[in-house]
Design a protein around this motif. Structure first.
Motif, PDB file in Angstrom:
ATOM      1  N   UNK A 172      -9.318  -0.689   3.743  1.00 43.78           N
ATOM      2  CA  UNK A 172      -7.994   0.126   3.455  1.00 43.78           C
ATOM      3  C   UNK A 172      -7.448   0.989   4.237  1.00 43.78           C
ATOM      4  N   UNK A 227       0.336  -4.022   8.047  1.00 40.70           N
ATOM      5  CA  UNK A 227       0.714  -4.391   9.305  1.00 40.70           C
ATOM      6  C   UNK A 227       2.026  -4.054   9.660  1.00 40.70           C
ATOM      7  N   UNK A 248      -1.123  -6.813   1.137  1.00 40.39           N
ATOM      8  CA  UNK A 248      -0.992  -5.992   2.305  1.00 40.39           C
ATOM      9  C   UNK A 248       0.501  -5.910   2.562  1.00 40.39           C
ATOM     10  N   UNK A 249       0.801  -4.783   3.262  1.00 42.59           N
ATOM     11  CA  UNK A 249       2.424  -4.538   3.434  1.00 42.59           C
ATOM     12  C   UNK A 249       2.521  -5.023   4.828  1.00 42.59           C
ATOM     13  N   UNK A 250       3.865  -5.734   5.231  1.00 41.60           N
ATOM     14  CA  UNK A 250       4.180  -6.000   6.504  1.00 41.60           C
ATOM     15  C   UNK A 250       5.510  -5.293   6.924  1.00 41.60           C
ATOM     16  N   UNK A 251       5.581  -4.636   7.879  1.00 33.15           N
ATOM     17  CA  UNK A 251       6.607  -4.370   8.366  1.00 33.15           C
ATOM     18  C   UNK A 251       7.373  -4.925   9.427  1.00 33.15           C
ATOM     19  N   UNK A 252       8.309  -5.759   9.290  1.00 34.24           N
ATOM     20  CA  UNK A 252       8.763  -6.441  10.316  1.00 34.24           C
ATOM     21  C   UNK A 252      10.393  -6.768  10.338  1.00 34.24           C
ATOM     22  N   UNK A 273       5.498   1.109   2.728  1.00 34.17           N
ATOM     23  CA  UNK A 273       4.885   1.485   3.887  1.00 34.17           C
ATOM     24  C   UNK A 273       3.490   0.924   4.307  1.00 34.17           C
ATOM     25  N   UNK A 274       3.344   0.673   5.562  1.00 31.49           N
ATOM     26  CA  UNK A 274       2.216   0.042   5.987  1.00 31.49           C
ATOM     27  C   UNK A 274       1.362   1.402   6.538  1.00 31.49           C
ATOM     28  N   UNK A 275       0.535   2.036   5.528  1.00 34.12           N
ATOM     29  CA  UNK A 275      -0.335   3.214   5.638  1.00 34.12           C
ATOM     30  C   UNK A 275      -1.673   2.957   5.331  1.00 34.12           C
ATOM     31  N   UNK A 276      -2.181   1.541   5.201  1.00 30.96           N
ATOM     32  CA  UNK A 276      -3.607   1.286   4.828  1.00 30.96           C
ATOM     33  C   UNK A 276      -3.415   0.651   3.432  1.00 30.96           C
ATOM     34  N   UNK A 277      -4.326  -0.457   3.162  1.00 28.71           N
ATOM     35  CA  UNK A 277      -3.934  -1.221   2.088  1.00 28.71           C
ATOM     36  C   UNK A 277      -4.958  -0.908   0.987  1.00 28.71           C
ATOM     37  N   UNK A 278      -4.516  -0.522  -0.198  1.00 26.46           N
ATOM     38  CA  UNK A 278      -5.722  -0.217  -1.182  1.00 26.46           C
ATOM     39  C   UNK A 278      -6.007  -1.483  -1.849  1.00 26.46           C
ATOM     40  N   UNK A 312       7.496   3.169   9.852  1.00 25.45           N
ATOM     41  CA  UNK A 312       6.950   2.269   9.008  1.00 25.45           C
ATOM     42  C   UNK A 312       5.467   2.411   8.076  1.00 25.45           C
ATOM     43  N   UNK A 313       4.963   3.690   8.664  1.00 24.68           N
ATOM     44  CA  UNK A 313       3.810   3.903   7.876  1.00 24.68           C
ATOM     45  C   UNK A 313       4.262   5.188   6.849  1.00 24.68           C
ATOM     46  N   UNK A 359      -3.382  -3.717  -4.252  1.00 21.55           N
ATOM     47  CA  UNK A 359      -1.957  -4.191  -3.836  1.00 21.55           C
ATOM     48  C   UNK A 359      -2.092  -5.073  -2.828  1.00 21.55           C
TER      49      UNK A 359
END
Lengths: 72, 361, 258
Positions: free
Chosen positions: C51, C73, B214-218, B204-209, B72-73, B212
């Protein structure tokens, strides 16, 4: 020196839980008789006694309260 | 690419391939007959060379969820186990498929059901290709038949996993895992940098710059209309795999009147049975599915128009044979021969089964 | 509004953080989840780590937490969040991976993942909401349900004979050498919220300094599940939950508090 506070409540996002009403040390807040779009009796300031302590905002689960304060 | 010759167990080849393919993390739990995968990694200490993370988890449930986290990351992460452990991972696998996370899972199959045996088996075919967990999903399933393929399919696995954002399973067995063979290994492929992860796995959820959302893996969708749309998307992906990613091998099929259909260890036994058969004048060949999903349906269908019969050879009570029958559509007789519970059939048994079940039929 | 003239940016005392998204939270009115979300987000904002923060959401009432935290997340399978966070933090050691879990998720189905992540001393933050009930599925018994407490699956009140004892998992985790900071807080008053926020800040600071696992339990209300008004629920919580789950630090700087 006097302190004057003011709360701005996003009444459409308020769920009327009343936790802020009990949290206010100066009994400024009460649940309105009217309801918002979701049907909740939203919280509102009923007396001009706010000292801007933000206790209401602290306990608000939905983050709907913005607090301002000036020292006069 | 420089090639280096080694002598290795199939399980060790998986570990060696992980290190050399730019894998970022391996999370596993010991179980026979695949424990050498993590043992080899722990001896090699790749965290000191490539930076690959290796961790022994508290259970297979935990290791597959560690894979979920790493995948996911945006990282290249994998696990390996054997049948009972893979059963424990089914929850994680369906979540990986639902959340569309590229990942690699190796199943070195042993006999079952339950705790079963520790000897080789192919009785997890259904679980691997029909979706062992809940919901409509498919994994891309590769079936190695040699130590070299154990190695090569790790690389192939990453390619497919990231191309389709889908979990990939290497469905091996205790024989291929334990056997030692010569093996050519290639140069080290560097692990992706963070910039490369952001480029190749923008979801990928690896830290939101700041620039963009926020990414969500679900895998959760409470709106059933949206969930159905998601299901359509997944199905389209699986159909594309069926269209483009089928792998198989044919041996001695040019003049064949009979066909063995067999994968993994069974395919190697079938090869010897072909030799024995041809010595007796029986024109028999082998169709070896290399991908079990997608299954080489077209090839089975084509052979079914030409040959007098097919024998599915499996170390199971008959699982793949169902897919062979579906593809053959009654155009020729399709029978099954299998030994199970950890027993490996002999080439003579296989040939005898062909003669009894198909030729005399 | 009584003093519109003071509504100016320079007079701002408190506003909702942008580390929360604009989505309206689905929680029931007065639920402690919202407050806890808010202060976690505030800590992330104050530390300037938006971040680098990665949230692992559970299954339970807070299953949709990832819609509210404006950080990258992942939604975990039920109870598996600590395993997921383990991998992320090991693969990205400079990140701030935190799990947000309820009592069913963390202390029942995910007990193994919780204990082993804490025992390995994973450099993660675990925020544990304990309201003694399964809210999302309709108010069933949790491992932390108090003796005598009525729930949908203990309709005559929880008994030791039938259901065993309420699980003090936080005390249990404090026994593990991998945990560096273990505390139990609450969010029912402004003072309690400030203390909880401080605890969450401490947890993330520990993570920054790579100290191992920081575990913050938040004893919370479930007014729907408890069948009370939010204000009544907070009072009931203070009078009943705090007896079994006393508020305060349990382990600080790797040492148990006497």
């Amino acid at each position: 020196m006097a302190i004057k506070g003011e709360v701005v409540i996003d009444k459409e996002r308020c769920k009327g839980c009343g936790v802020c009403v009990v949290a206010c040390p100066n009994k400024v807040l009460a649940l309105a008789k009217n309801v918002n779009g979701k049907g909740y009796n939203y919280s509102e300031a009923i007396i001009d006694n706010c000292i801007g302590c933000a206790s209401c905002a602290m306990v608000c689960p939905d983050g709907v309260i913005t607090v301002y304060k000036v020292k006069l | 690419m420089a090639k280096e010759l080694k002598l290795m167990k199939g399980n060790e080849a998986i570990a060696e391939a992980a290190i050399r393919s730019g894998c970022d993390g391996y999370f596993g739990y010991p179980i026979t007959p695949q424990s050498e995968v993590m043992e080899h990694l722990m001896v090699e200490k790749p965290w000191e060379t490539t930076g690959m993370v290796v961790l022994q988890a508290e259970s297979e449930t935990s290791s597959i969820n560690m894979v979920y986290g790493g995948a996911g990351a945006g990282k290249k992460v994998m696990t390996s186990s054997s049948s009972p452990g893979i059963s424990l991972m089914q929850e994680g696998l369906t979540y990986l498929a639902g959340a569309e996370l590229p990942s690699l899972v190796v199943n070195v199959v042993r006999g079952g059901p339950g705790l079963g045996t520790i000897q080789p088996s192919q009785a997890d075919y259904f679980q691997a290709v029909k979706g062992g967990g809940h919901g409509d999903y498919q994994m891309y399933v590769l079936a190695p038949a040699s130590v070299q393929e154990m190695y090569d399919f790790v690389f192939k696995g990453w390619e497919i996993a990231f191309k389709y954002r889908n979990p990939v399973m290497i469905l091996s067995d205790g024989a291929i895992g334990q056997v030692m063979e010569k093996l050519y290994v290639g140069d080290y492929v560097p692990r992706w940098t963070e910039e490369e992860v952001r480029k190749f796995a923008p979801w990928a959820s690896m830290g939101k710059p700041a620039d963009r959302d926020h990414n969500i893996i679900t895998s959760l969708e409470l709106d059933s209309a949206k969930q159905e749309k998601h299901n359509h998307k997944l199905q389209a992906k699986y159909r594309e795999m069926e269209e483009k990613e089928v792998l198989f091998e044919t041996i001695n099929c040019e003049d064949a009147e009979y066909i063995f259909v067999a994968y993994g260890s069974s395919a190697r036994i079938a090869q010897k049975a072909i030799q024995l058969g041809r010595e007796k004048g029986i024109k028999v060949g082998l169709l070896r599915p290399i991908t079990l999903f997608p299954f080489p349906k077209k090839q089975v269908a084509e052979f079914s128009k030409k040959v007098k019969g097919m024998l599915a050879v499996e170390m199971s009570a008959g699982q793949m044979v169902e897919d062979v029958r579906l593809a053959a559509e009654f155009r020729c007789p399709v029978e099954h021969f299998g030994r199970y519970g950890g027993i490996i059939p002999t080439p003579h048994e296989v040939l005898e089964a062909l003669e009894e079940k198909i030729i005399k039929g | 509004m009584f003093n519109p003239d003071i509504i100016k940016p320079e007079n701002l005392v408190y506003k909702r953080t942008d580390v929360l998204t604009q989505a309206v939270m689905h929680y029931c009115p007065g639920c402690g989840h919202g407050t806890t979300h808010r202060i976690i987000a505030e800590v992330i904002e104050e530390m300037g780590i938006q971040d680098k923060a990665i949230c692992v959401a559970p299954v339970g009432c807070s299953v949709l937490a990832y819609n509210y935290f404006n950080v990258d997340s992942l939604g975990a399978a039920h109870g598996r969040a600590p395993a997921i966070a383990t991998a992320i933090q090991r693969l990205y050691p400079d990140r701030y991976t935190f799990t947000y879990q309820g009592d069913g998720d963390l202390a029942a189905i995910g007990t193994a993942e919780t204990i082993h992540a804490c025992n390995r001393g994973e450099n993660i933050v675990i925020v544990f909401i304990n309201n003694g009930i399964y809210g999302m599925t309709g108010g069933q018994m949790a491992p932390t349900t108090l003796i005598g407490m009525k729930t949908a699956t203990s309709p005559y009140g929880r008994t030791v004979e039938l259901n065993g004892y309420p699980l003090q998992i936080t005390e249990l985790l404090a026994e593990l050498p991998g945990t560096y900071y273990v505390t139990r807080q609450s969010v029912q008053t402004a003072a309690a919220v400030r203390k909880t926020k401080k605890a969450i800040r401490q947890a993330f600071e520990n993570q920054k300094n790579k100290k191992g696992t920081s575990f913050v339990e938040v004893v919370s209300n479930c007014n729907s599940g408890w069948k009370m008004t939010p204000v009544q629920a907070n009072k009931w919580m203070e009078e009943n939950m705090f007896v079994k789950y006393p508020i305060g630090d349990i382990k600080v700087d790797g040492q148990k508090v006497k």
